[in-house]
Design a protein around this motif. Structure first.
Motif, PDB file in Angstrom:
ATOM      1  N   VAL A 510       0.872  -1.180   0.000  1.00 39.80           N
ATOM      2  CA  VAL A 510       0.000   0.000   0.000  1.00 39.80           C
ATOM      3  C   VAL A 510       0.904   1.224   0.000  1.00 39.80           C
ATOM      4  N   THR A 511       0.739   2.108  -0.993  1.00 42.35           N
ATOM      5  CA  THR A 511       1.659   3.231  -1.112  1.00 42.35           C
ATOM      6  C   THR A 511       1.031   4.409  -1.842  1.00 42.35           C
ATOM      7  N   ASP A 512       1.527   5.611  -1.530  1.00 38.46           N
ATOM      8  CA  ASP A 512       1.126   6.779  -2.306  1.00 38.46           C
ATOM      9  C   ASP A 512       2.078   7.012  -3.481  1.00 38.46           C
ATOM     10  N   GLY A 513       2.984   6.071  -3.693  1.00 34.95           N
ATOM     11  CA  GLY A 513       3.850   6.094  -4.859  1.00 34.95           C
ATOM     12  C   GLY A 513       3.246   5.321  -6.021  1.00 34.95           C
ATOM     13  N   ARG A 514       4.073   5.121  -7.036  1.00 33.32           N
ATOM     14  CA  ARG A 514       3.640   4.383  -8.222  1.00 33.32           C
ATOM     15  C   ARG A 514       4.338   3.034  -8.277  1.00 33.32           C
ATOM     16  N   MET A 515       3.781   2.138  -9.063  1.00 33.09           N
ATOM     17  CA  MET A 515       4.488   0.938  -9.487  1.00 33.09           C
ATOM     18  C   MET A 515       4.689   1.054 -10.988  1.00 33.09           C
ATOM     19  N   SER A 516       5.594   0.273 -11.510  1.00 31.29           N
ATOM     20  CA  SER A 516       5.835   0.297 -12.943  1.00 31.29           C
ATOM     21  C   SER A 516       4.626  -0.232 -13.690  1.00 31.29           C
ATOM     22  N   GLY A 517       4.583   0.053 -14.996  1.00 33.09           N
ATOM     23  CA  GLY A 517       3.598  -0.603 -15.851  1.00 33.09           C
ATOM     24  C   GLY A 517       3.778  -2.103 -15.847  1.00 33.09           C
ATOM     25  N   ALA A 518       4.892  -2.564 -15.310  1.00 31.57           N
ATOM     26  CA  ALA A 518       5.138  -4.000 -15.178  1.00 31.57           C
ATOM     27  C   ALA A 518       4.680  -4.525 -13.830  1.00 31.57           C
ATOM     28  N   SER A 519       3.775  -3.802 -13.157  1.00 32.85           N
ATOM     29  CA  SER A 519       3.252  -4.253 -11.870  1.00 32.85           C
ATOM     30  C   SER A 519       2.890  -5.732 -11.958  1.00 32.85           C
TER      31      SER A 519
END
Length: 608
Positions: A510-519
């Protein structure tokens, strides 16, 4: 003609209603700009002389508004994201010469109006440079505006492929919405080491089972040549969306850089943008076009980054969308493609199975895309349901794709991989966030476990290395939003979390950041808004709080007594972290963008 699905009609109408004032103002600006005389006729003589001084004499004669020229030639502005350290953008080195040659054949001229930065998230993952990544999109948009501000162009070609580059070029181009504009891609690299095999080596490396030499060898076999990476991340999702928006030459997205068709398709882009009657990009990109892009994203399980980027793209055209719109569409748009990380196939296998044209045709035939939209081609969006090939007498010919060529990769609407799209909105007392469910096994769509709170991704990695996470756990990584540190991707956390999940633990991020499009396959509630630095609920979470991530119900909740929860004070970003954020690696230059950034659901825009 297939009637439009009622949900698509309703979502489009509410977007239209919500956007009425801003769209009206935008279209008025487009009309005002289009009503002027061409720049070379409008500008002063010194301005014109400066603009065309560098042209070859034969081009200069055609471009200059002088009496010996019966009709001034049209001038194509080229905005390029070329550099030769990015595999996806290296092929663009030869494009300007090709474009200029084709323009001359058509009696026109072409100039490289400017270049824009293009950074690779694959290079900067897990480093300080990644904190420039999201805002590079707006820097690219500004670079595009600077390039086109010379205002002597009759139309434009945008050369770019990857993560922030296409959204940035598109935002910039929409601020010159009076110009017909075509996007020109370079295509993916050929298949190397499979994405699934690469992921396994990464997980083994995270456990210390293989060393740097073996890991580097695997990565180099996966990323081995010119072209985009072969997984279905943000870069390749960009190309799918541009096809669905009618801004490419049809079927251009996934043709390899070295393919014999590539030069012909680039020449066709010049012919397309110079054709009579091509609509300006500000008219092509309307509410229906944006909904078509959203539907294509959902149908292919595309990158979560586009729940930020396409909000910003739409806003550049005076259109206001939000995550509720994505959620409503996801309920009715089925998942039609399985491409890594949503499956084992790469984009080359997706192209071989039918590619973007197959998906677009299936959606149109089911009423899940608007068919009555403009595009840069005279045949409208239906042209994008066909694929190009070499014609018998030379040149290009387009043909119908037919049935799927591999139903493990691409399926019809009548037999989808899932009845709903690949992205899900989560709401609850932790805020609003999104999750890419198409890559997550169904038995992991619900995770409930105690929280472990981290103030950085490095802290999580250290806890993993120390063996502190060998249990059911929801890892909360905060202070990663746009205002805190530029909202970096946290893709480096995928291997350790995947290792924990592989051991049978219930794990989530759980984060207010991003994950890559490769999540990948680990459930991740990302883009949590409001972010912690803006007083968002993640700042209240404490170690041991039980968090429930429920992608089935669409909820993200911390199970703490409501009175106790409301009484808690927000934690503050650690002083040392706050002091170091934004220092070094050029991050100081982006301080104004961090201060002005809107929330993720508002596109993290820095220019509104």
């Amino acid at each position: 003609m297939t009637s439009l699905h009622p949900t698509l009609a309703a979502v489009t109408q509410r977007i239209r209603d919500r956007s009425a004032p801003t769209r009206r103002d935008y279209l008025q600006l487009v009309a005002d700009m289009a009503s002027r005389r061409p720049g070379a006729e409008r500008l002063g003589c010194a301005n014109v002389a400066h603009a065309f001084a560098g042209l070859p004499e034969s081009d200069k004669t055609r471009a200059m508004p002088i009496p010996v020229v019966a009709q001034r030639a049209r001038n194509v502005g080229i905005v390029t994201a070329y550099n030769d350290m990015l595999s996806a953008h290296a092929p663009f080195a030869s494009y300007p010469a090709l474009i200029k040659d084709e323009a001359r054949r058509l009696g026109a001229t072409a100039q490289v109006a400017g270049g824009v930065p293009a950074m690779c998230d694959g290079v900067t993952q897990g480093t300080a440079g990644m904190e420039l990544s999201l805002f590079s999109r707006d820097a690219i948009a500004m670079g595009t505006a600077v390039a086109l501000s010379h205002d002597v162009f009759d139309c434009a070609l945008m050369l770019g492929v990857c993560d922030k580059i296409v959204p940035g070029l598109l935002i910039g181009a929409l601020h010159f919405g009076h110009l017909p504009t075509v996007f020109v891609p370079a295509g993916p690299m050929t298949s190397g080491l499979s994405n699934s095999a690469k992921a396994k080596v990464r997980e083994r490396a995270a456990q210390g089972l293989v060393g740097r030499d073996e890991l580097l060898q695997a990565e180099s076999q996966a990323y081995h040549a010119a072209g985009t990476c072969t997984f279905y991340g943000t870069a390749n999702s960009n190309q799918m969306l541009l096809e669905a928006m009618g801004l490419h030459v049809p079927g251009t997205a996934f043709v390899h850089p070295g393919d014999a068709l590539r030069d012909d398709l680039t020449r066709e882009a010049v012919r397309t943008v110079l054709a009579d009657g091509v609509p300006a990009i500000g008219h092509v990109v309307d509410e229906r076009c944006i909904v078509n892009a959203m539907a294509a994203l959902l149908a292919t399980g595309g990158s979560t980054n586009h729940l930020i980027h396409w909000v910003a793209v739409a806003r550049a055209a005076g259109i206001v969308i939000d995550w509720d719109d994505f959620e409503a569409l996801s309920d009715v748009v089925p998942l039609l493609a399985r491409v890594y990380p949503n499956g084992s196939a790469d984009v080359n296998q997706f192209q071989a199975a039918g590619g973007p044209g197959y998906v677009i045709r299936e959606l149109l035939d089911a009423g899940l895309m608007h068919g009555d939209v403009l595009s840069v081609r005279p045949g409208g969006i239906r042209e994008y349901t066909r694929e190009p090939a070499a014609g018998e007498g030379g040149g290009l010919a387009w043909h119908d794709i037919g049935a799927t060529r591999d139903d493990a990769v691409a399926r019809p609407v009548s037999a989808p991989f899932s009845a709903t799209g690949g992205l899900k909105l989560l709401t609850g007392n932790l805020g609003r966030s999104v999750i890419k469910v198409s890559a997550v096994p169904e038995d992991r769509h619900v995770v409930e476990a105690p929280a472990r709170v981290f103030d950085s991704q490095d802290a999580l990695q250290k806890a993993f290395d120390a063996g502190e996470l060998e249990r059911d756990v929801v890892c909360v990584v905060r202070w990663q939003g746009p205002r805190a540190n530029g909202m970096p991707e946290l893709h480096k956390l995928t291997p350790p979390l995947a290792v924990l999940q592989g051991k049978g633990f219930k794990v989530a991020l759980v984060t207010d950041g991003r994950m890559s499009g490769a999540s990948g396959k680990v459930p991740a509630a990302i883009h949590v808004s409001p972010e912690a630095l803006a007083g968002g609920p993640l700042a209240r979470v404490r170690d041991g709080d039980v968090i429930r991530l429920d992608a089935t119900a669409g909820t993200l909740q911390v199970k703490v007594d409501p009175a106790q929860w409301l009484a808690r004070e927000n934690a503050q970003m650690p002083d040392m972290q706050a002091a170091s954020n934004g220092r070094g690696m050029g991050r100081e230059l982006f301080a104004g963008m961090r201060r002005n950034a809107l929330a993720a659901e508002e596109g993290a825009c820095t220019w509104l």
